[in-house]
Design a protein around this motif. Structure first.
Motif, short mmCIF file in Angstrom:
data_model
loop_
_atom_site.label_atom_id
_atom_site.label_comp_id
_atom_site.label_asym_id
_atom_site.label_seq_id
_atom_site.Cartn_x
_atom_site.Cartn_y
_atom_site.Cartn_z
N GLU A 1 0.82 -1.21 0.00
CA GLU A 1 0.00 0.00 0.00
C GLU A 1 0.86 1.27 0.00
OE1 GLU A 1 0.44 -1.64 4.16
OE2 GLU A 1 -0.09 -2.41 2.17
N GLY A 2 2.18 1.12 0.07
CA GLY A 2 3.07 2.27 -0.02
C GLY A 2 3.14 3.14 1.21
N THR A 3 2.82 2.59 2.36
CA THR A 3 2.84 3.40 3.59
C THR A 3 3.88 2.92 4.60
OG1 THR A 3 1.07 2.05 4.53
CG2 THR A 3 0.43 4.08 3.38
N GLN A 4 4.60 1.85 4.28
CA GLN A 4 5.64 1.37 5.18
C GLN A 4 6.93 1.13 4.39
OE1 GLN A 4 4.53 -1.96 7.66
NE2 GLN A 4 2.48 -1.14 8.03
N LEU A 5 7.99 1.80 4.82
CA LEU A 5 9.30 1.64 4.19
C LEU A 5 10.21 0.91 5.18
CD1 LEU A 5 11.40 2.29 1.94
CD2 LEU A 5 11.86 4.44 3.16
N THR A 6 10.62 -0.30 4.82
CA THR A 6 11.47 -1.11 5.70
C THR A 6 12.88 -1.16 5.14
OG1 THR A 6 9.60 -2.45 6.42
CG2 THR A 6 11.78 -3.40 6.71
N LEU B 1 5.14 11.38 8.43
CA LEU B 1 5.71 10.26 9.18
C LEU B 1 4.96 10.09 10.50
CD1 LEU B 1 7.89 8.11 9.62
CD2 LEU B 1 9.39 9.92 10.51
N ASP B 2 4.38 8.92 10.67
CA ASP B 2 3.62 8.62 11.88
C ASP B 2 4.50 8.05 12.98
OD1 ASP B 2 1.35 8.18 13.56
OD2 ASP B 2 1.37 6.08 12.96
N ASP B 3 5.36 7.07 12.61
CA ASP B 3 6.16 6.40 13.62
C ASP B 3 7.33 5.68 12.96
OD1 ASP B 3 6.87 5.56 16.16
OD2 ASP B 3 5.46 3.88 16.22
N ARG C 1 0.14 8.21 4.72
CA ARG C 1 -0.35 7.97 3.36
C ARG C 1 0.84 7.68 2.47
NH1 ARG C 1 1.85 12.02 0.94
NH2 ARG C 1 1.93 14.08 1.92
N PRO C 2 0.61 7.16 1.26
CA PRO C 2 1.74 6.92 0.35
C PRO C 2 2.51 8.21 0.06
CG PRO C 2 -0.22 5.80 -0.44
CD PRO C 2 -0.67 6.68 0.70
N GLN C 3 3.82 8.07 -0.03
CA GLN C 3 4.70 9.21 -0.35
C GLN C 3 5.93 8.66 -1.09
OE1 GLN C 3 6.12 11.44 3.05
NE2 GLN C 3 6.89 13.14 1.80
#
Length: 529
Positions: free
Chosen positions: A93-98, A145-147, A162-164
């Motif tokens: 979904e493009g909302t988590q970058l690991t 950035l949420d967390d 959201r996606p970025q």
């Protein structure tokens, strides 16, 4: 783009970086590089300063998670390579970058680098930490950035609202270094501790900043240099004399002074290049007379942008909007679109006629002129165009008095909005709309010096930021630029070109076309002596 596709791109970037890092036989270790610094910074804290001088001096002290390839002249999404992160991937979904982190890295004081340090750094930047920055100029970069969470010592995930897609570019900027968890922000101002190729030695205000080789650097064989000394010389002519005398290996100067260097030192290598830095007009929208939109429009129409370029940089500059102009800038608008913006009509006399009519309706004219101070920072890149600005304002019945402000006081003065009108330089950490729009025009941003705030337009900021299609995103950005120009949010006067000269023995250093700080890691630079 799927998670697997993103991972594949990251692995490809890693392989390319590994190939580029293979040392060539001609490279020689040793020697101290002497670099010109044009001003004395308030501190050594990368995350609290906005000027190029502390950023340049300390980029080599630190590492990023990812960074822009030091040998690619143009920063772009395609030039991002691994640094402390080895590979990375986005959620579907493009909302988590690991990001997977490099193992075996130590801080300059010998303590191990872990995912905890990454979390501490971004908690500090978004205000979630118990520690606080004295100034947080790039807080606006991380609105989305949420967390940040960790999974063991070598994996970290950035959770976005959201996606970025451009978030990775923000992480690659020279400003986006990782701080150690165990060192307080106050200590970092005076004696920064990093994981980078160089260790901080000392900062003597108005004299020099000294770095030494990190012999325990995690990248084998790097850096080549024994050390770097940044010599602080404000006067450009004095700096030129030091360069010609062989006391400096690299200098930032003007186009005309670079010609003098070449005439005296024919072997010197000089290059004129843009760097994504705009000269712009800042007005205090919350106080008279610039709380009146008609007054702001009149001042915008008074600008003769071509005259600035011809006089300040001998015709070598670019007229542009919020984003750096093409082709060196990635997001600049086409000239035919730009010329439709208020004040960008090439017919200067037509613009001046409209400006005088507005001023007449406001009660000003040849017999009743507006007197005010024009504030600017006490360095030549600020002072010189400020003098020309005062001259142009006379054409619309404004008599400006130059107010010179020392560097240590300039940015606090801007934050306090303790000015009527000023001449400012704005440089981005990365050539991307997410940085420029949120930092300089977002409601409540620390670096939004004019106080411009348009909640409806910020919805457009969000739309362009979430758009994955580059072509569609550009169209959205140009619409935003049009509205910012109509509102006189922060009129961009021009983008100048910088002259750099270096001694022929300096090798492995690339001048970038859309950044003046992102090429200062210096781990690949060597001296052919």
């Amino acid at each position: 783009m799927t998670l697997n596709q993103c991972t594949a791109l990251a692995v490809g970037a890693l392989l390319a970086a590994m190939a580029a890092s293979v040392p060539a036989a001609a490279q020689k270790p040793g020697g101290t590089l002497h670099v010109h610094a044009g001003d004395s910074p308030p501190s050594m804290s990368m995350h609290e300063e906005v000027d190029a001088n502390p950023a340049r001096a300390t980029m080599g002290v630190f590492n990023n998670l990812v960074m822009f390839d030091q040998h690619a002249k143009q920063n772009s999404m395609q030039s991002i390579i691994p640094d402390l992160a080895t590979v990375w991937s986005w959620s579907e979904e493009g909302t988590q970058l690991t990001l997977q982190l490099r193992e075996g890295v130590t801080w300059h004081d010998g303590k191990p680098f872990t995912a905890k340090d990454v979390k501490c750094t971004w908690d500090l930047l978004i205000g979630k930490s118990s520690e606080k920055l004295r100034l947080d100029p790039r807080r606006s970069w991380y609105r989305n950035l949420d967390d940040v969470t960790t999974n063991g010592d070598h994996e970290v995930t950035f959770h976005l609202h959201r996606p970025q897609p451009a978030f990775l570019a923000l992480l690659a900027a020279g400003f986006s270094v990782v701080y150690p968890c165990h060192v307080a922000p106050g200590e970092m101002r005076q004696h920064p501790i990093g994981t980078g190729p160089f260790k901080f030695v000392e900062f003597k205000p108005n004299e020099r900043i000294t770095l030494t080789r990190n012999r325990d650097y995690w990248k084998p064989g790097r850096p080549y240099l024994d050390g770097i000394e940044f010599t602080i010389i404000r006067d450009r002519s004095t700096a030129n004399l030091a360069f010609v005398a062989g006391k400096l290996d690299w200098i930032a100067t003007t186009i005309s002074l670079a010609k003098d260097i070449k005439s005296q030192e024919p072997q010197a290598i000089c290059e004129v290049t843009p760097g994504g830095i705009s000269r712009n007009l800042v007005v205090n929208r919350d106080a008279p007379p610039f709380d009146d939109p008609d007054m702001r429009r009149a001042v915008t129409l008074s600008l003769d942008r071509k005259a600035f370029i011809d006089i300040i940089s001998e015709g070598q500059g670019d007229i542009g909007g919020v984003m750096q102009p093409l082709p060196e800038g990635v997001w600049g608008m086409p000239r035919e679109v730009q010329n439709t913006l208020p004040g960008y009509d090439p017919d200067v006399q037509k613009n001046l006629t409209e400006a005088r009519e507005i001023m007449g309706k406001l009660g000003y004219g040849p017999d009743k002129r507006l007197a005010l101070k024009v504030s600017t920072r006490n360095t030549p890149p600020f002072r010189d165009p400020a003098v020309l600005l005062i001259d142009q304002l006379k054409e619309v019945f404004i008599d400006g008095e130059l107010e010179i402000v020392e560097t240590a006081l300039w940015y606090p003065k801007m934050y306090r909005k303790d000015f009527k009108i000023g001449l400012n330089l704005t440089g981005g950490g990365v050539d991307d709309p997410d940085q420029q729009l949120y930092e300089n025009y977002g409601c409540g941003s620390p670096r939004n010096y004019t106080g411009y705030c348009n909640p409806e337009l910020e919805k457009q900021f969000e739309l362009q930021s979430a758009e994955a299609d580059e072509g569609k995103r550009k169209q959205l950005v140009w619409e935003i630029e049009k509205k910012l120009a109509e509102d006189g949010a922060r009129p961009i006067i021009f983008y100048n070109r910088f002259a750099y000269c270096w001694q022929p023995q300096v090798k492995g250093w690339t001048m970038m076309v859309n950044s003046i700080i992102n090429n200062f890691r210096m781990e690949d630079v060597w001296l052919d002596k």
